[in-house]
Design a protein around this motif. Structure first.
Motif, PDB file in Angstrom:
ATOM      1  N   THR A   1      25.683  22.573  15.531  1.00 33.08           N
ATOM      2  CA  THR A   1      24.936  23.011  16.718  1.00 33.08           C
ATOM      3  C   THR A   1      25.628  24.186  17.393  1.00 33.08           C
ATOM      4  O   THR A   1      24.979  25.177  17.772  1.00 33.08           O
ATOM      5  CB  THR A   1      24.779  21.845  17.717  1.00 33.08           C
ATOM      6  N   LYS A  20      18.888  16.078  21.417  1.00 31.18           N
ATOM      7  CA  LYS A  20      19.220  17.495  21.496  1.00 31.18           C
ATOM      8  C   LYS A  20      18.444  18.210  22.593  1.00 31.18           C
ATOM      9  O   LYS A  20      18.662  19.367  22.841  1.00 31.18           O
ATOM     10  CB  LYS A  20      18.942  18.172  20.160  1.00 31.18           C
ATOM     11  N   LEU A  23      20.133  20.550  25.261  1.00 31.18           N
ATOM     12  CA  LEU A  23      20.635  21.873  24.904  1.00 31.18           C
ATOM     13  C   LEU A  23      19.656  22.970  25.283  1.00 31.18           C
ATOM     14  O   LEU A  23      20.041  23.992  25.829  1.00 31.18           O
ATOM     15  CB  LEU A  23      20.934  21.943  23.401  1.00 31.18           C
ATOM     16  N   ASN A  44      27.683  17.308  13.312  1.00 31.82           N
ATOM     17  CA  ASN A  44      26.455  17.787  13.956  1.00 31.82           C
ATOM     18  C   ASN A  44      26.758  18.710  15.134  1.00 31.82           C
ATOM     19  O   ASN A  44      26.071  19.709  15.346  1.00 31.82           O
ATOM     20  CB  ASN A  44      25.580  16.623  14.413  1.00 31.82           C
ATOM     21  N   THR A  45      27.791  18.392  15.893  1.00 33.38           N
ATOM     22  CA  THR A  45      28.171  19.233  17.026  1.00 33.38           C
ATOM     23  C   THR A  45      28.685  20.583  16.552  1.00 33.38           C
ATOM     24  O   THR A  45      28.339  21.628  17.121  1.00 33.38           O
ATOM     25  CB  THR A  45      29.235  18.529  17.891  1.00 33.38           C
ATOM     26  N   LYS A  63      24.964  27.278  15.385  1.00 30.01           N
ATOM     27  CA  LYS A  63      23.612  27.791  15.611  1.00 30.01           C
ATOM     28  C   LYS A  63      23.492  28.515  16.949  1.00 30.01           C
ATOM     29  O   LYS A  63      22.697  29.435  17.093  1.00 30.01           O
ATOM     30  CB  LYS A  63      22.593  26.658  15.531  1.00 30.01           C
TER      31      LYS A  63
END
Length: 79
Positions: free
Chosen positions: A49, A3, A6, A45-46, A52
């Protein structure tokens, strides 16, 4: 993948679009689809993310759908 990429690439100080703007429809806006392909864990998970980061609410994505590749799923967001 990690990660860490990002944090390095998301250094903008202004939001490009708010979630309220994205959910409102106007006649001059074109509808687009964002598709995520991968394993169930990777797609989930993507989506989390992106939530978020303020991109889209989790419930705006389609349920996980099978893709044409074995063991792969996809989810679609229409804006």
């Amino acid at each position: 993948m990690t990660k860490s990429f990002l944090a390095d690439t998301c250094q903008t100080t202004t939001r490009l679009a708010s979630t309220n703007d994205a959910t409102q429809t106007t006649p001059d806006r074109e509808s687009v689809k964002v598709v995520i392909y991968g394993s169930k864990k990777g797609v989930n998970n993507t989506i989390l993310t992106l939530y978020k980061l303020g991109f889209a609410q989790v419930n705006e994505w389609s349920p996980l759908l099978p893709s044409s590749n074995p063991g792969e799923v996809m989810s679609i967001l229409t804006r």
